[in-house]
Motif scaffolding. Structure first.
Motif, PDB file in Angstrom:
ATOM      1  N   PRO A  86       0.833  -1.216   0.000  1.00  0.00           N
ATOM      2  CA  PRO A  86       0.000   0.000   0.000  1.00  0.00           C
ATOM      3  C   PRO A  86       0.859   1.255   0.000  1.00  0.00           C
ATOM      4  O   PRO A  86       1.839   1.343   0.746  1.00  0.00           O
ATOM      5  CB  PRO A  86      -0.825  -0.122   1.291  1.00  0.00           C
ATOM      6  CG  PRO A  86      -0.103  -1.116   2.135  1.00  0.00           C
ATOM      7  CD  PRO A  86       0.587  -2.042   1.194  1.00  0.00           C
ATOM      8  N   LEU A  87       0.504   2.205  -0.822  1.00  0.00           N
ATOM      9  CA  LEU A  87       1.230   3.471  -0.910  1.00  0.00           C
ATOM     10  C   LEU A  87       0.585   4.532  -0.015  1.00  0.00           C
ATOM     11  O   LEU A  87       1.241   5.461   0.433  1.00  0.00           O
ATOM     12  CB  LEU A  87       1.268   3.950  -2.364  1.00  0.00           C
ATOM     13  CG  LEU A  87       2.005   5.253  -2.666  1.00  0.00           C
ATOM     14  CD1 LEU A  87       3.465   5.183  -2.202  1.00  0.00           C
ATOM     15  CD2 LEU A  87       1.940   5.577  -4.161  1.00  0.00           C
ATOM     16  N   PHE A  88      -0.717   4.386   0.220  1.00  0.00           N
ATOM     17  CA  PHE A  88      -1.454   5.333   1.050  1.00  0.00           C
ATOM     18  C   PHE A  88      -2.200   4.581   2.153  1.00  0.00           C
ATOM     19  O   PHE A  88      -2.586   3.430   1.973  1.00  0.00           O
ATOM     20  CB  PHE A  88      -2.465   6.120   0.205  1.00  0.00           C
ATOM     21  CG  PHE A  88      -1.859   6.869  -0.940  1.00  0.00           C
ATOM     22  CD1 PHE A  88      -1.242   8.094  -0.734  1.00  0.00           C
ATOM     23  CD2 PHE A  88      -1.904   6.360  -2.231  1.00  0.00           C
ATOM     24  CE1 PHE A  88      -0.681   8.790  -1.791  1.00  0.00           C
ATOM     25  CE2 PHE A  88      -1.347   7.046  -3.299  1.00  0.00           C
ATOM     26  CZ  PHE A  88      -0.729   8.272  -3.071  1.00  0.00           C
ATOM     27  N   TYR A  89      -2.412   5.258   3.275  1.00  0.00           N
ATOM     28  CA  TYR A  89      -3.205   4.682   4.355  1.00  0.00           C
ATOM     29  C   TYR A  89      -4.691   4.841   4.039  1.00  0.00           C
ATOM     30  O   TYR A  89      -5.087   5.545   3.118  1.00  0.00           O
ATOM     31  CB  TYR A  89      -2.844   5.344   5.683  1.00  0.00           C
ATOM     32  CG  TYR A  89      -1.442   5.023   6.148  1.00  0.00           C
ATOM     33  CD1 TYR A  89      -1.107   3.742   6.587  1.00  0.00           C
ATOM     34  CD2 TYR A  89      -0.446   5.995   6.136  1.00  0.00           C
ATOM     35  CE1 TYR A  89       0.178   3.441   7.005  1.00  0.00           C
ATOM     36  CE2 TYR A  89       0.849   5.703   6.554  1.00  0.00           C
ATOM     37  CZ  TYR A  89       1.156   4.420   6.980  1.00  0.00           C
ATOM     38  OH  TYR A  89       2.430   4.136   7.383  1.00  0.00           O
ATOM     39  N   ASP A  90      -5.537   4.163   4.837  1.00  0.00           N
ATOM     40  CA  ASP A  90      -6.969   4.079   4.533  1.00  0.00           C
ATOM     41  C   ASP A  90      -7.651   5.444   4.429  1.00  0.00           C
ATOM     42  O   ASP A  90      -8.546   5.629   3.604  1.00  0.00           O
ATOM     43  CB  ASP A  90      -7.683   3.244   5.591  1.00  0.00           C
ATOM     44  CG  ASP A  90      -7.358   1.759   5.475  1.00  0.00           C
ATOM     45  OD1 ASP A  90      -6.822   1.355   4.429  1.00  0.00           O
ATOM     46  OD2 ASP A  90      -7.651   1.013   6.430  1.00  0.00           O
ATOM     47  N   MET A  91      -7.251   6.392   5.265  1.00  0.00           N
ATOM     48  CA  MET A  91      -7.916   7.700   5.258  1.00  0.00           C
ATOM     49  C   MET A  91      -7.757   8.410   3.916  1.00  0.00           C
ATOM     50  O   MET A  91      -8.614   9.204   3.521  1.00  0.00           O
ATOM     51  CB  MET A  91      -7.363   8.590   6.384  1.00  0.00           C
ATOM     52  CG  MET A  91      -7.759   8.140   7.770  1.00  0.00           C
ATOM     53  SD  MET A  91      -9.546   8.116   8.026  1.00  0.00           S
ATOM     54  CE  MET A  91      -9.603   7.513   9.710  1.00  0.00           C
ATOM     55  N   PHE A  92      -6.672   8.120   3.215  1.00  0.00           N
ATOM     56  CA  PHE A  92      -6.484   8.762   1.912  1.00  0.00           C
ATOM     57  C   PHE A  92      -7.533   8.252   0.920  1.00  0.00           C
ATOM     58  O   PHE A  92      -8.005   9.013   0.063  1.00  0.00           O
ATOM     59  CB  PHE A  92      -5.081   8.489   1.366  1.00  0.00           C
ATOM     60  CG  PHE A  92      -4.760   9.279   0.117  1.00  0.00           C
ATOM     61  CD1 PHE A  92      -4.385  10.606   0.195  1.00  0.00           C
ATOM     62  CD2 PHE A  92      -4.850   8.692  -1.137  1.00  0.00           C
ATOM     63  CE1 PHE A  92      -4.098  11.339  -0.950  1.00  0.00           C
ATOM     64  CE2 PHE A  92      -4.573   9.409  -2.288  1.00  0.00           C
ATOM     65  CZ  PHE A  92      -4.201  10.743  -2.196  1.00  0.00           C
ATOM     66  N   GLY A  93      -7.913   6.989   1.030  1.00  0.00           N
ATOM     67  CA  GLY A  93      -8.965   6.454   0.172  1.00  0.00           C
ATOM     68  C   GLY A  93     -10.280   7.171   0.401  1.00  0.00           C
ATOM     69  O   GLY A  93     -11.017   7.477  -0.545  1.00  0.00           O
ATOM     70  N   LEU A  94     -10.594   7.460   1.672  1.00  0.00           N
ATOM     71  CA  LEU A  94     -11.803   8.221   1.988  1.00  0.00           C
ATOM     72  C   LEU A  94     -11.697   9.642   1.446  1.00  0.00           C
ATOM     73  O   LEU A  94     -12.655  10.176   0.871  1.00  0.00           O
ATOM     74  CB  LEU A  94     -12.021   8.235   3.505  1.00  0.00           C
ATOM     75  CG  LEU A  94     -13.213   9.042   4.015  1.00  0.00           C
ATOM     76  CD1 LEU A  94     -14.522   8.552   3.411  1.00  0.00           C
ATOM     77  CD2 LEU A  94     -13.268   8.976   5.549  1.00  0.00           C
ATOM     78  N   SER A  95     -10.531  10.258   1.612  1.00  0.00           N
ATOM     79  CA  SER A  95     -10.314  11.606   1.075  1.00  0.00           C
ATOM     80  C   SER A  95     -10.449  11.618  -0.439  1.00  0.00           C
ATOM     81  O   SER A  95     -10.943  12.589  -1.024  1.00  0.00           O
ATOM     82  CB  SER A  95      -8.920  12.114   1.465  1.00  0.00           C
ATOM     83  OG  SER A  95      -8.787  12.241   2.852  1.00  0.00           O
ATOM     84  N   PHE A  96     -10.014  10.521  -1.081  1.00  0.00           N
ATOM     85  CA  PHE A  96     -10.133  10.420  -2.536  1.00  0.00           C
ATOM     86  C   PHE A  96     -11.595  10.446  -2.964  1.00  0.00           C
ATOM     87  O   PHE A  96     -11.972  11.163  -3.899  1.00  0.00           O
ATOM     88  CB  PHE A  96      -9.460   9.137  -3.028  1.00  0.00           C
ATOM     89  CG  PHE A  96      -9.660   8.871  -4.492  1.00  0.00           C
ATOM     90  CD1 PHE A  96      -8.911   9.544  -5.448  1.00  0.00           C
ATOM     91  CD2 PHE A  96     -10.609   7.956  -4.927  1.00  0.00           C
ATOM     92  CE1 PHE A  96      -9.101   9.311  -6.799  1.00  0.00           C
ATOM     93  CE2 PHE A  96     -10.808   7.708  -6.271  1.00  0.00           C
ATOM     94  CZ  PHE A  96     -10.049   8.386  -7.218  1.00  0.00           C
ATOM     95  N   VAL A  97     -12.443   9.665  -2.286  1.00  0.00           N
ATOM     96  CA  VAL A  97     -13.868   9.635  -2.638  1.00  0.00           C
ATOM     97  C   VAL A  97     -14.496  11.009  -2.390  1.00  0.00           C
ATOM     98  O   VAL A  97     -15.287  11.492  -3.206  1.00  0.00           O
ATOM     99  CB  VAL A  97     -14.613   8.547  -1.837  1.00  0.00           C
ATOM    100  CG1 VAL A  97     -16.114   8.616  -2.104  1.00  0.00           C
ATOM    101  CG2 VAL A  97     -14.086   7.166  -2.208  1.00  0.00           C
ATOM    102  N   TYR A  98     -14.151  11.633  -1.279  1.00  0.00           N
ATOM    103  CA  TYR A  98     -14.666  12.976  -0.981  1.00  0.00           C
ATOM    104  C   TYR A  98     -14.277  13.959  -2.087  1.00  0.00           C
ATOM    105  O   TYR A  98     -15.125  14.686  -2.625  1.00  0.00           O
ATOM    106  CB  TYR A  98     -14.121  13.440   0.376  1.00  0.00           C
ATOM    107  CG  TYR A  98     -14.252  14.921   0.623  1.00  0.00           C
ATOM    108  CD1 TYR A  98     -15.473  15.480   0.989  1.00  0.00           C
ATOM    109  CD2 TYR A  98     -13.147  15.766   0.491  1.00  0.00           C
ATOM    110  CE1 TYR A  98     -15.582  16.844   1.207  1.00  0.00           C
ATOM    111  CE2 TYR A  98     -13.253  17.128   0.718  1.00  0.00           C
ATOM    112  CZ  TYR A  98     -14.475  17.672   1.067  1.00  0.00           C
ATOM    113  OH  TYR A  98     -14.590  19.017   1.281  1.00  0.00           O
ATOM    114  N   SER A  99     -12.995  13.975  -2.441  1.00  0.00           N
ATOM    115  CA  SER A  99     -12.512  14.903  -3.473  1.00  0.00           C
ATOM    116  C   SER A  99     -13.120  14.564  -4.825  1.00  0.00           C
ATOM    117  O   SER A  99     -13.522  15.460  -5.588  1.00  0.00           O
ATOM    118  CB  SER A  99     -10.981  14.840  -3.563  1.00  0.00           C
ATOM    119  OG  SER A  99     -10.382  15.218  -2.352  1.00  0.00           O
ATOM    120  N   LEU A 100     -13.197  13.277  -5.130  1.00  0.00           N
ATOM    121  CA  LEU A 100     -13.763  12.830  -6.406  1.00  0.00           C
ATOM    122  C   LEU A 100     -15.213  13.280  -6.556  1.00  0.00           C
ATOM    123  O   LEU A 100     -15.605  13.816  -7.597  1.00  0.00           O
ATOM    124  CB  LEU A 100     -13.669  11.303  -6.498  1.00  0.00           C
ATOM    125  CG  LEU A 100     -14.421  10.638  -7.651  1.00  0.00           C
ATOM    126  CD1 LEU A 100     -13.706  10.910  -8.969  1.00  0.00           C
ATOM    127  CD2 LEU A 100     -14.549   9.136  -7.418  1.00  0.00           C
TER     128      LEU A 100
END
Length: 333
Positions: A86-100
């Protein structure tokens, strides 16, 4: 006239084509985030986002096939290395959906206003609704986890005021306080660039191609400059709505994404950033803010051109559908 006999207009083809490319990249990224996700609260949001994007891809494919329009060359499992750490921790995935979803709501509304054929209009209306629902879920989860940073608060107005002095637009020398529209644009510009900064941080650890690495490094520098510029403005106004960033990047040095996917992603983000900075210009009346936004628009336009050149040099630039050259067609041998 039946719906099927109405040909797609150029704006409808453009909207569907751009959405296909965007959603195709999104599927690859979401598959990656889901594969590594360990947070049981974030997982359903990632799954719903993936389902939405896959549905959108299929719907656009169906429309293009009915019209005998070639499907864009997309990305596949070959562009995502799930075996990479993994390159990013789980919170980044949530931030990705928010930003997306924020970007989908903004861009999707613009595209909806430029289409008319019933099936295409229905597609974008539904996509906007699903994006809004997903945004609500992502925001609620971010609030519950304490990672959503609210824009600065200001006192409620107690009356309606008018202004008749040109000094209202002056941003040099003695400046008036920022109005709420200007604060909003500054805040979300900072937020957007923090996300880009984290993305660049991660990719700089894993991209081995020197030219692409240099390209990402330049993008990181532009994001850092914007964060400093607009944070400084808020600080001087004593509006301490500064976003604090926890480092969400691991120490992995193995790339989970193909170089083609990475450069195409940056190309897409550059276009969105230019559009949003232009929107900020339209809402900002203080001349210093307008000057800052115009400066960064110019910088990102130059930077974006470098991205297009990279795509073309590698044979990765996919031409959107275009009008025929009437001059060539009218030539007589």
């Amino acid at each position: 006239m039946s719906e099927r006999s109405i040909r797609l207009s150029s704006s409808e083809i453009a909207a569907l084509w751009a959405t296909y490319i965007q959603e195709n990249m999104t599927v690859c990224l979401l598959i990656y985030f889901l594969h590594h996700n360990q947070d049981v609260e974030i997982k359903p949001i990632l799954e719903r986002a993936l389902q939405n994007s896959e549905t959108h891809l299929q719907q656009i494919t169906d429309i293009f096939q009915k019209e005998s329009i070639p499907i864009p060359d997309g990305f596949s499992e070959k562009d995502v290395n799930l075996a990479a750490p993994p390159l990013f921790y789980d919170m980044f995935g949530l931030s990705f959906v928010y930003s997306l979803t924020r970007l989908l709501m903004i861009n999707g509304s613009f595209l909806t206003a430029n289409v008319a054929r019933k099936d295409v209009l229905d597609f974008f209306i539904t996509m906007n609704y699903k994006s809004t629902e997903l945004y609500r879920q992502a925001t609620e989860l971010m609030l519950s986890k304490g990672i959503y940073d609210r824009p600065p608060y200001v006192p409620y107005p107690d009356k309606v005021e008018y202004e008749d002095k040109l000094s209202y637009i002056s941003g040099f020398g003695k400046k008036r306080p920022l109005n709420v529209a200007e604060i909003m644009e500054i805040f979300f510009n900072i937020e957007r660039n923090y996300f880009s900064l984290l993305l660049c941080m991660g990719l700089l650890q894993v991209v081995k191609d020197k030219e692409i690495h240099s390209f990402i490094k330049e993008g990181k520098k532009i994001s850092e400059q914007q964060i400093r510029t607009f944070n400084d403005i808020l600080m001087k106004e004593e509006l301490y709505g500064i976003i604090t960033t926890n480092v969400e990047v691991t120490d992995s040095t193995v790339s989970p994404f193909s170089d083609r996917l990475v450069v195409t992603l940056f190309h897409s983000l550059n276009g969105i950033d230019i559009a949003l900075l232009g929107h900020a210009v339209s809402l900002s009346l203080r001349s210093d803010l307008v000057a800052h936004y115009q400066k960064y628009i110019a910088e990102i336009l130059i930077y974006s051109a470098k991205g297009v050149e990279l795509l073309m040099d590698r044979g990765w630039f996919q031409k959107p559908p275009h009008a025929p050259s009437r001059r060539d067609l009218q030539k007589i041998d």
